[in-house]
Design a protein around this motif. Structure first.
Motif, PDB file in Angstrom:
ATOM      1  N   GLY A  47       2.745  26.695   1.182  1.00 53.98           N
ATOM      2  CA  GLY A  47       1.768  25.625   1.147  1.00 53.98           C
ATOM      3  C   GLY A  47       2.376  24.256   1.390  1.00 53.98           C
ATOM      4  O   GLY A  47       3.546  24.119   1.769  1.00 53.98           O
ATOM      5  N   ILE A  48       1.570  23.233   1.141  1.00 56.20           N
ATOM      6  CA  ILE A  48       1.961  21.842   1.333  1.00 56.20           C
ATOM      7  C   ILE A  48       2.215  21.198  -0.028  1.00 56.20           C
ATOM      8  O   ILE A  48       1.453  21.398  -0.966  1.00 56.20           O
ATOM      9  CB  ILE A  48       0.863  21.066   2.086  1.00 56.20           C
ATOM     10  CG1 ILE A  48       0.704  21.617   3.500  1.00 56.20           C
ATOM     11  CG2 ILE A  48       1.193  19.580   2.136  1.00 56.20           C
ATOM     12  CD1 ILE A  48       1.909  21.404   4.398  1.00 56.20           C
ATOM     13  N   VAL A  49       3.291  20.440  -0.121  1.00 51.73           N
ATOM     14  CA  VAL A  49       3.659  19.765  -1.374  1.00 51.73           C
ATOM     15  C   VAL A  49       3.361  18.272  -1.239  1.00 51.73           C
ATOM     16  O   VAL A  49       3.748  17.642  -0.246  1.00 51.73           O
ATOM     17  CB  VAL A  49       5.156  19.968  -1.697  1.00 51.73           C
ATOM     18  CG1 VAL A  49       5.523  19.228  -2.980  1.00 51.73           C
ATOM     19  CG2 VAL A  49       5.474  21.449  -1.816  1.00 51.73           C
ATOM     20  N   ARG A  50       2.675  17.743  -2.208  1.00 46.53           N
ATOM     21  CA  ARG A  50       2.412  16.301  -2.274  1.00 46.53           C
ATOM     22  C   ARG A  50       3.111  15.760  -3.525  1.00 46.53           C
ATOM     23  O   ARG A  50       2.569  15.797  -4.617  1.00 46.53           O
ATOM     24  CB  ARG A  50       0.910  16.027  -2.310  1.00 46.53           C
ATOM     25  CG  ARG A  50       0.199  16.408  -1.013  1.00 46.53           C
ATOM     26  CD  ARG A  50      -1.313  16.258  -1.107  1.00 46.53           C
ATOM     27  NE  ARG A  50      -1.942  16.494   0.196  1.00 46.53           N
ATOM     28  CZ  ARG A  50      -2.234  17.689   0.689  1.00 46.53           C
ATOM     29  NH1 ARG A  50      -1.958  18.764  -0.040  1.00 46.53           N
ATOM     30  NH2 ARG A  50      -2.784  17.821   1.890  1.00 46.53           N
ATOM     31  N   ASP A  51       4.317  15.297  -3.319  1.00 42.70           N
ATOM     32  CA  ASP A  51       5.153  14.824  -4.414  1.00 42.70           C
ATOM     33  C   ASP A  51       4.961  13.316  -4.572  1.00 42.70           C
ATOM     34  O   ASP A  51       5.347  12.533  -3.698  1.00 42.70           O
ATOM     35  CB  ASP A  51       6.618  15.150  -4.105  1.00 42.70           C
ATOM     36  CG  ASP A  51       7.584  14.615  -5.150  1.00 42.70           C
ATOM     37  OD1 ASP A  51       7.119  14.131  -6.194  1.00 42.70           O
ATOM     38  OD2 ASP A  51       8.804  14.686  -4.900  1.00 42.70           O
ATOM     39  N   GLY A  52       4.365  12.914  -5.685  1.00 44.53           N
ATOM     40  CA  GLY A  52       4.113  11.499  -5.922  1.00 44.53           C
ATOM     41  C   GLY A  52       5.356  10.689  -6.196  1.00 44.53           C
ATOM     42  O   GLY A  52       5.287   9.456  -6.257  1.00 44.53           O
ATOM     43  N   GLY A  53       6.506  11.342  -6.370  1.00 43.14           N
ATOM     44  CA  GLY A  53       7.730  10.607  -6.666  1.00 43.14           C
ATOM     45  C   GLY A  53       8.537  10.231  -5.452  1.00 43.14           C
ATOM     46  O   GLY A  53       9.313   9.270  -5.482  1.00 43.14           O
ATOM     47  N   GLY A  66       0.815  -1.209   0.000  1.00 39.67           N
ATOM     48  CA  GLY A  66       0.000   0.000   0.000  1.00 39.67           C
ATOM     49  C   GLY A  66       0.848   1.257   0.000  1.00 39.67           C
ATOM     50  O   GLY A  66       0.590   2.204  -0.757  1.00 39.67           O
ATOM     51  N   ASP A  67       1.889   1.278   0.840  1.00 41.45           N
ATOM     52  CA  ASP A  67       2.743   2.466   0.936  1.00 41.45           C
ATOM     53  C   ASP A  67       3.550   2.693  -0.333  1.00 41.45           C
ATOM     54  O   ASP A  67       3.671   3.831  -0.808  1.00 41.45           O
ATOM     55  CB  ASP A  67       3.711   2.323   2.119  1.00 41.45           C
ATOM     56  CG  ASP A  67       3.002   2.477   3.460  1.00 41.45           C
ATOM     57  OD1 ASP A  67       1.855   2.957   3.473  1.00 41.45           O
ATOM     58  OD2 ASP A  67       3.600   2.112   4.485  1.00 41.45           O
ATOM     59  N   TYR A  68       4.126   1.636  -0.873  1.00 44.18           N
ATOM     60  CA  TYR A  68       5.033   1.788  -2.005  1.00 44.18           C
ATOM     61  C   TYR A  68       4.323   1.885  -3.353  1.00 44.18           C
ATOM     62  O   TYR A  68       4.808   2.555  -4.267  1.00 44.18           O
ATOM     63  CB  TYR A  68       6.006   0.605  -2.061  1.00 44.18           C
ATOM     64  CG  TYR A  68       7.108   0.656  -1.024  1.00 44.18           C
ATOM     65  CD1 TYR A  68       7.439   1.829  -0.355  1.00 44.18           C
ATOM     66  CD2 TYR A  68       7.836  -0.482  -0.712  1.00 44.18           C
ATOM     67  CE1 TYR A  68       8.440   1.862   0.589  1.00 44.18           C
ATOM     68  CE2 TYR A  68       8.856  -0.454   0.227  1.00 44.18           C
ATOM     69  CZ  TYR A  68       9.160   0.720   0.879  1.00 44.18           C
ATOM     70  OH  TYR A  68      10.169   0.756   1.805  1.00 44.18           O
ATOM     71  N   PHE A  69       3.174   1.226  -3.476  1.00 44.68           N
ATOM     72  CA  PHE A  69       2.562   1.115  -4.802  1.00 44.68           C
ATOM     73  C   PHE A  69       1.142   1.674  -4.912  1.00 44.68           C
ATOM     74  O   PHE A  69       0.720   2.041  -6.001  1.00 44.68           O
ATOM     75  CB  PHE A  69       2.544  -0.354  -5.247  1.00 44.68           C
ATOM     76  CG  PHE A  69       3.888  -1.006  -5.210  1.00 44.68           C
ATOM     77  CD1 PHE A  69       4.937  -0.523  -5.985  1.00 44.68           C
ATOM     78  CD2 PHE A  69       4.128  -2.093  -4.399  1.00 44.68           C
ATOM     79  CE1 PHE A  69       6.184  -1.124  -5.961  1.00 44.68           C
ATOM     80  CE2 PHE A  69       5.372  -2.696  -4.359  1.00 44.68           C
ATOM     81  CZ  PHE A  69       6.411  -2.213  -5.137  1.00 44.68           C
ATOM     82  N   PHE A  70       0.402   1.711  -3.812  1.00 43.68           N
ATOM     83  CA  PHE A  70      -1.016   2.038  -3.918  1.00 43.68           C
ATOM     84  C   PHE A  70      -1.400   3.324  -3.198  1.00 43.68           C
ATOM     85  O   PHE A  70      -2.569   3.586  -2.935  1.00 43.68           O
ATOM     86  CB  PHE A  70      -1.874   0.876  -3.406  1.00 43.68           C
ATOM     87  CG  PHE A  70      -1.617  -0.420  -4.143  1.00 43.68           C
ATOM     88  CD1 PHE A  70      -1.528  -0.437  -5.530  1.00 43.68           C
ATOM     89  CD2 PHE A  70      -1.431  -1.602  -3.448  1.00 43.68           C
ATOM     90  CE1 PHE A  70      -1.270  -1.622  -6.207  1.00 43.68           C
ATOM     91  CE2 PHE A  70      -1.182  -2.790  -4.120  1.00 43.68           C
ATOM     92  CZ  PHE A  70      -1.094  -2.794  -5.503  1.00 43.68           C
ATOM     93  N   GLY A  71      -0.421   4.149  -2.856  1.00 41.71           N
ATOM     94  CA  GLY A  71      -0.711   5.491  -2.389  1.00 41.71           C
ATOM     95  C   GLY A  71      -1.169   5.634  -0.961  1.00 41.71           C
ATOM     96  O   GLY A  71      -1.741   6.674  -0.601  1.00 41.71           O
ATOM     97  N   THR A  72      -0.946   4.633  -0.098  1.00 42.06           N
ATOM     98  CA  THR A  72      -1.367   4.799   1.291  1.00 42.06           C
ATOM     99  C   THR A  72      -0.328   5.548   2.116  1.00 42.06           C
ATOM    100  O   THR A  72      -0.591   5.910   3.260  1.00 42.06           O
ATOM    101  CB  THR A  72      -1.637   3.430   1.953  1.00 42.06           C
ATOM    102  OG1 THR A  72      -0.435   2.638   1.922  1.00 42.06           O
ATOM    103  CG2 THR A  72      -2.754   2.697   1.241  1.00 42.06           C
ATOM    104  N   ARG A  73       0.862   5.777   1.554  1.00 47.30           N
ATOM    105  CA  ARG A  73       1.887   6.521   2.293  1.00 47.30           C
ATOM    106  C   ARG A  73       1.502   8.000   2.370  1.00 47.30           C
ATOM    107  O   ARG A  73       0.747   8.508   1.547  1.00 47.30           O
ATOM    108  CB  ARG A  73       3.250   6.390   1.609  1.00 47.30           C
ATOM    109  CG  ARG A  73       3.332   7.104   0.262  1.00 47.30           C
ATOM    110  CD  ARG A  73       4.656   6.806  -0.440  1.00 47.30           C
ATOM    111  NE  ARG A  73       4.785   7.542  -1.677  1.00 47.30           N
ATOM    112  CZ  ARG A  73       4.220   7.207  -2.826  1.00 47.30           C
ATOM    113  NH1 ARG A  73       3.466   6.114  -2.880  1.00 47.30           N
ATOM    114  NH2 ARG A  73       4.400   7.926  -3.913  1.00 47.30           N
ATOM    115  N   ASP A  74       2.068   8.676   3.346  1.00 41.97           N
ATOM    116  CA  ASP A  74       1.846  10.114   3.495  1.00 41.97           C
ATOM    117  C   ASP A  74       3.209  10.786   3.654  1.00 41.97           C
ATOM    118  O   ASP A  74       3.787  10.789   4.740  1.00 41.97           O
ATOM    119  CB  ASP A  74       0.971  10.392   4.724  1.00 41.97           C
ATOM    120  CG  ASP A  74       0.646  11.875   4.880  1.00 41.97           C
ATOM    121  OD1 ASP A  74       1.085  12.663   4.013  1.00 41.97           O
ATOM    122  OD2 ASP A  74      -0.022  12.234   5.867  1.00 41.97           O
ATOM    123  N   VAL A  75       3.719  11.339   2.568  1.00 37.85           N
ATOM    124  CA  VAL A  75       5.031  11.999   2.606  1.00 37.85           C
ATOM    125  C   VAL A  75       4.875  13.483   2.258  1.00 37.85           C
ATOM    126  O   VAL A  75       5.761  14.090   1.677  1.00 37.85           O
ATOM    127  CB  VAL A  75       6.046  11.319   1.656  1.00 37.85           C
ATOM    128  CG1 VAL A  75       6.404   9.940   2.149  1.00 37.85           C
ATOM    129  CG2 VAL A  75       5.511  11.257   0.226  1.00 37.85           C
TER     130      VAL A  75
END
Length: 344
Positions: free
Chosen positions: A214-220, A138-147
């Motif tokens: 603001g807040i940055v949500r970097d998908g990489g 979930g964290d690595y592939f399906f977007g459950t991580r919060d960075v």
């Protein structure tokens, strides 16, 4: 006496315009039409298959010169070298004088590894493996991580790498890092090459990752990537250097977690941009190199060379943080699933 299959290989390479010899397990290669270029070398066992295209790319690299001044003075390759899509063999190592070659560094800037060990046996790990793996998927592939992080933290990580990012996080932790032991991360950064910090410049990073506020949500960030990148569960079967293992807290039977990744889309952005810039600065009316490998000369464009090196450092800082966050996601999930185990 050379075996027949080696003789056939050398003859085939010669027909492709390469001057190749093999002696003492070392291939020495140079373009036939570039006798003044340095001989490139790669250490390989005699029976190991060799890709002619990789040798040709290595010879091309050794012959790179800039018309305004600058040349390659030495070129070699690691034993696992292989053809690259951009015309430079993966695993090439080059030393230059008076020039830099952005295409040689490529897009996977600061690709590297990070290793952690945990006080967890195989049996203990396997007992809850499925639960752990599902959370990591979930964290690595399906977007459950919060960075997520602040704009200031993003600028700091590009500018200063891990120390700058840690300072910003100590001021205002965001995302999953609020659960992290930042003092432990600070101590661990001392073990990272260069302390995880190079002389970057956030203004050379992709604009969307460095807003004013603001807040940055970097998908990489905290992603593994493709190719030969991985996050792998291993076991310490045998300790060869006991004093060093003791200093690092490594013991036989422990689980180890190895992380292999780089600068992801930031490296792709910077690598591609500077390959294009090197080509754009080529002297008008002068024939392009047959290899399509374009250097930047310190004689004609010293400001571009300096800017490229800083852009490369900017991407390298991102890669340091990427691997740190991949490891930290692992640590947080290990604590959650296996309770308070030591992960160092």
């Amino acid at each position: 006496m050379q075996p027949k299959n080696l003789k056939r290989l050398l003859r085939a390479l010669e027909r492709q315009g390469l001057d190749v010899t093999y002696d003492n397990r070392t291939y020495s290669v140079r373009l036939v039409n570039s006798p003044d270029a340095p001989v490139a070398e790669v250490l390989l066992p005699e029976g190991l298959p060799v890709e002619a295209r990789a040798l040709k790319q290595l010879a091309n690299l050794a012959s790179v010169r800039h018309p305004s001044g600058g040349c390659v003075c030495r070129a070699c390759a690691t034993p696992d070298f292989h053809p690259g899509d951009a015309g430079v063999a993966i695993g090439s190592i080059v030393e230059t004088v008076g020039q830099v070659i952005p295409g040689t560094v490529g897009s996977d800037i600061n690709c590297g590894m990070r290793l952690h060990v945990a006080d967890l046996t195989i049996d203990e790990f396997m007992a809850k493996r499925d639960q752990f793996v599902e959370k990591m998927k979930g964290d690595y592939f399906f977007g459950t991580r919060d960075v997520t992080m602040t704009a200031e933290a993003m600028r700091s990580l590009f500018q200063y790498g891990i120390p700058g990012w840690l300072d910003a996080m100590l001021d205002r932790p965001t995302g999953s890092v609020v659960k992290s032991d930042l003092q432990q991360l600070t101590q661990e950064s001392e073990r990272i090459f260069l302390g995880g910090s190079m002389d970057g410049n956030w203004k050379l990073a992709p604009e969307e990752l460095v807003p004013d506020a603001g807040i940055v949500r970097d998908g990489g960030l905290a992603t593994i990537g493709g190719g030969n990148h991985f996050v792998e569960v291993q076991r310490v079967d045998k300790v060869e250097n006991r004093p060093l293992a003791h200093a690092w807290g490594v013991r036989e039977g422990q689980l180890a977690f190895m992380i292999h990744s780089g600068s992801r889309n930031v490296g792709k952005y910077i690598g591609g941009m500077w390959r294009d810039k090197a080509k754009a600065t080529w002297q008008k009316g002068l024939k392009y190199p047959d290899s399509q490998i374009f250097p930047l000369s310190t004689h004609s464009h010293p400001e571009l060379v300096a800017s490229y090196l800083q852009a490369e450092a900017t991407a390298a800082n991102y890669a340091f943080i990427n691997r740190l966050l991949l490891a930290e996601l692992l640590r947080l999930r290990l604590r959650e699933v296996y309770n308070a185990i030591r992960f160092s």
